[in-house]
Design a protein around this motif. Structure first.
Motif, mmCIF file in Angstrom:
data_model
loop_
_atom_site.group_PDB
_atom_site.id
_atom_site.type_symbol
_atom_site.label_atom_id
_atom_site.label_comp_id
_atom_site.label_asym_id
_atom_site.label_seq_id
_atom_site.Cartn_x
_atom_site.Cartn_y
_atom_site.Cartn_z
ATOM 1 N N VAL A 40 0.865 -1.153 0.020
ATOM 2 C CA VAL A 40 0.164 0.127 0.000
ATOM 3 C C VAL A 40 1.506 1.735 0.478
ATOM 4 O O VAL A 40 0.443 2.560 -0.376
ATOM 5 N N GLY A 41 2.065 0.849 -0.173
ATOM 6 C CA GLY A 41 2.650 1.905 0.138
ATOM 7 C C GLY A 41 3.314 2.377 -1.510
ATOM 8 O O GLY A 41 2.889 1.847 -2.432
ATOM 9 N N PRO A 42 3.969 3.676 -1.227
ATOM 10 C CA PRO A 42 4.881 4.012 -2.671
ATOM 11 C C PRO A 42 5.492 3.489 -3.597
ATOM 12 O O PRO A 42 6.188 3.012 -3.033
ATOM 13 N N LYS A 43 6.303 3.686 -4.830
ATOM 14 C CA LYS A 43 6.142 2.570 -5.254
ATOM 15 C C LYS A 43 8.150 3.929 -5.680
ATOM 16 O O LYS A 43 7.543 4.798 -5.686
ATOM 17 N N TYR A 44 9.549 3.552 -4.669
ATOM 18 C CA TYR A 44 10.438 3.828 -4.608
ATOM 19 C C TYR A 44 11.092 4.341 -6.294
ATOM 20 O O TYR A 44 11.465 3.359 -6.652
ATOM 21 N N VAL A 45 11.188 5.517 -6.332
ATOM 22 C CA VAL A 45 11.953 5.902 -7.984
ATOM 23 C C VAL A 45 13.632 7.173 -7.327
ATOM 24 O O VAL A 45 13.052 8.069 -7.231
ATOM 25 N N PRO A 46 14.379 7.026 -7.207
ATOM 26 C CA PRO A 46 15.634 7.121 -6.817
ATOM 27 C C PRO A 46 15.473 9.352 -7.339
ATOM 28 O O PRO A 46 14.881 8.754 -8.981
ATOM 29 N N ASP A 181 1.497 -10.999 7.141
ATOM 30 C CA ASP A 181 1.780 -9.310 6.468
ATOM 31 C C ASP A 181 0.372 -9.005 5.161
ATOM 32 O O ASP A 181 1.645 -9.318 4.354
ATOM 33 N N LEU A 182 -0.744 -8.992 5.668
ATOM 34 C CA LEU A 182 -1.412 -8.867 4.777
ATOM 35 C C LEU A 182 -1.602 -7.157 3.724
ATOM 36 O O LEU A 182 -1.404 -7.760 2.806
ATOM 37 N N TRP A 183 -0.851 -5.987 5.084
ATOM 38 C CA TRP A 183 -0.706 -5.215 3.495
ATOM 39 C C TRP A 183 0.422 -4.743 3.876
ATOM 40 O O TRP A 183 0.894 -3.374 3.726
ATOM 41 N N ASP A 184 1.842 -5.904 3.685
ATOM 42 C CA ASP A 184 3.325 -5.313 3.327
ATOM 43 C C ASP A 184 3.562 -4.773 3.916
ATOM 44 O O ASP A 184 4.686 -3.486 4.458
ATOM 45 N N GLN A 341 9.315 3.832 4.562
ATOM 46 C CA GLN A 341 8.302 3.969 5.877
ATOM 47 C C GLN A 341 7.348 4.671 5.674
ATOM 48 O O GLN A 341 6.242 4.908 6.704
ATOM 49 N N ILE A 342 7.020 4.827 4.788
ATOM 50 C CA ILE A 342 5.551 5.444 3.988
ATOM 51 C C ILE A 342 4.437 4.470 4.330
ATOM 52 O O ILE A 342 2.971 5.146 4.078
ATOM 53 N N GLY A 343 5.130 3.163 3.350
ATOM 54 C CA GLY A 343 4.681 2.464 3.409
ATOM 55 C C GLY A 343 4.081 1.263 4.418
ATOM 56 O O GLY A 343 2.694 0.861 4.721
ATOM 57 N N ALA A 347 -0.169 0.730 5.918
ATOM 58 C CA ALA A 347 -0.496 0.068 6.325
ATOM 59 C C ALA A 347 -1.280 -0.165 7.764
ATOM 60 O O ALA A 347 -2.324 -0.863 7.981
ATOM 61 N N ALA A 348 -1.509 1.047 8.579
ATOM 62 C CA ALA A 348 -2.235 1.368 9.617
ATOM 63 C C ALA A 348 -3.827 1.447 9.213
ATOM 64 O O ALA A 348 -4.390 1.345 10.110
ATOM 65 N N TYR A 349 -3.991 1.716 7.967
ATOM 66 C CA TYR A 349 -5.173 2.396 7.518
ATOM 67 C C TYR A 349 -5.889 0.774 7.556
ATOM 68 O O TYR A 349 -7.279 1.043 7.416
#
Length: 527
Positions: A40-46, A181-184, A341-343, A347-349
């Motif tokens: 559920v977090g954003p994909k990391y793109v440098p 770990d349902l929501w990573d 950490q954003i992901g 996940a807390a939602y």
């Protein structure tokens, strides 16, 4: 119903129970497989950084090198033990000692090992928790308990006091609990810790490079102080001989007293300057002792008056700089960790599922503890979802998004600082090399000036004050030349440091490597 019928019914009940349990397990596994991997977090793109085509201060930008030695094409990059390009065995030995005994490097290494442990701590959340807690308890009820009774409708009440009852329980319970770990959330936590471990590894390399460069600079400063000491010692000796000549002339009535005073003053000034040089040399020596993990009281470096020009240093192209600086690698890994950490915050939602089971045996007598009738068990899932938190989850997500954006800015700033430092060092080496050539010419001219002035003084044409002026001019130019040569050497070390030394990003450990359990060889600092 006969005995066989009862046994058949019990067997059927047991089989049905096992079928239900197996179905629950299969359903739970299917649910986990369907929901697992839902990041559920954003994909990391440098973030991309555009590097200039060439360094502004690189040798290719200047037609007239004027003393600046340019690296040959075969010297494409710095590798490994970069200090060995100076071809100084004593410096090599000190650098090797630093890599072993420097306490700042050791502290950074232990921080890296701690970061690796945090990765394995996070990975432990992938697996169920199993606990086993044998227990024994013995209890007795109170004997002061009254029971009221009425006989045949009579109002007479008979009160009896019961005797206290003692009991004991032996138990061997086992409990299993697992949160899929349902929501990573766990996966993102592991990723964040892996990136932080890589960041710590880059910090270790950056600390090692900083300490190595500091030692090299202090070493060349000491060599410069020794060269200055020789210049002043030679000047003191020359001034002492000049004083003897002037005093002899005065004693024979040929010279005057003012010439003696001037010669004495010049000698005293040179002696004072020669003594003062000991302060800087002692401090540089003490600093090297600290860097190599030695008490300053037991460490010394032999005196060796020597100055030299730095060797050719390959600067490469600006695009390589982003892969060669450990501090830039650390800043980039810091961004990746913040993104993970954003992901975790997102996940807390979502609801959390916990699968738990417990079982074991318990009995009031230890001899019956392992009987089949002493068994007990329970199994069941539970789902929890936060309905209202006063905006906590949203604030947490916004916090980590802001942290990520701040880390992006810090990364871009690190890149800009890297380019600035390389350009500064390139300019310093280039300009100092030109200035040293001019300063050497000034030394040669002032030495000729002193020779001619001594001839004129001996011929009685000029007063001794003119000789003093020539002496002072020569000494000043010699000191300036020695200082410039030291600055050029230290600037070359700063250039190597700003280029990342012999390090490149390929040496950064991978996420799988920082996840592995450290071997015995990993418990010692590897160089």
């Amino acid at each position: 119903m006969n005995v066989y019928g009862v046994l058949g019914m019990k067997k059927s009940i047991v089989q049905s129970r096992r079928t239900v349990q197996a179905s629950c397990v299969l359903l739970g596994g299917l649910l986990c497989n369907l929901l697992a991997g839902c990041n559920v977090g954003p994909k990391y793109v440098p973030p991309s950084m555009t590097a200039p085509a060439a360094f502004k201060e690189s040798p290719e930008q200047f037609k007239e090198q004027d003393g600046w030695t340019v690296a040959q094409p075969q010297d494409a990059t710095l590798r490994g033990k970069w200090w060995e390009i100076y071809n100084d065995p004593e410096l090599n030995a000190l650098e090797e000692q630093l890599n072993i005994d420097n306490q700042n490097i050791r502290e950074s290494f232990e921080n890296f090992m701690e970061a690796r442990s945090l990765v394995r701590e996070a990975r432990s959340q992938y697996f169920p928790t199993l606990s086993f807690g044998p227990s024994y308890s013995r209890s007795q009820t109170s004997s002061n308990i009254s029971n009221g009774q009425s006989a045949g409708g009579s109002s007479t009440t008979v009160t009896s006091t019961s005797t206290g009852h003692q009991s004991q329980v032996f138990a061997l319970p086992i409990e299993v609990s697992w949160e899929p770990d349902l929501w990573d959330k766990v996966r993102n936590t592991v990723r964040a810790n892996q990136y932080n471990a890589q960041l710590s590894a880059a910090d270790l390399e950056n600390e090692r490079l900083t300490e190595q460069a500091s030692l090299a600079q202090f070493f060349f400063e000491i060599r410069g102080q020794d060269a200055l000491q020789k210049i002043l010692n030679d000047t003191v000796e020359a001034d002492r001989k000049a004083l003897e000549v002037v005093r002899a002339a005065y004693d024979t009535g040929v010279g005057d007293q003012i010439s003696v005073v001037e010669a004495q003053t010049t000698l005293n000034g040179a002696q004072s300057a020669a003594i003062n040089l000991g302060i800087a040399r002692a401090q540089y020596e003490h600093a090297i002792a600290m860097l190599t993990g030695k008490p300053a009281s037991t460490f010394s470096i032999p005196v060796e008056p020597r100055t030299s020009a730095p060797p050719p240093i390959p600067a490469g192209v600006p695009s390589q700089l982003l892969e060669r600086r450990p501090d830039i690698a650390a800043a980039e890994r810091n961004m990746a960790a913040a993104n993970a950490q954003i992901g975790v915050a997102y996940a807390a939602y979502y609801p959390s599922l916990t699968l738990s089971a417990s079982g074991g045996v318990e009995s009031s007598t230890i001899k019956n503890l392992l009987d089949s009738s002493s068994r007990f068990w329970s199994v069941g899932p539970s789902i929890s979802e936060t309905v209202y938190d006063g905006g906590l989850r949203r604030a947490t997500v916004n916090q980590y998004i802001a942290t990520y954006n701040a880390n992006v800015a810090a990364y871009r700033q690190s890149v800009l600082v890297a380019f600035q430092q390389v350009e500064d060092s390139l300019a310093a080496v280039r300009i100092l090399s030109q200035q040293i050539r001019r300063q050497q010419e000034a030394v040669n001219s002032s030495r000729e000036f002193l020779r001619l002035e001594l001839v004129r003084y001996d011929a009685g044409i000029d007063p001794y004050i003119d000789v003093v002026v020539a002496q002072t001019t020569l000494l000043g130019n010699q000191q300036s030349l020695a200082n410039l040569q030291v600055q050029e050497m230290t600037a070359s070390v700063q250039l190597i440091e700003s280029l990342g030394g012999g390090w490149d990003r390929s040496q950064l450990p991978t996420p799988s490597q920082v996840t592995e359990k450290p071997s015995r060889s990993d418990t010692a600092i590897q160089h």
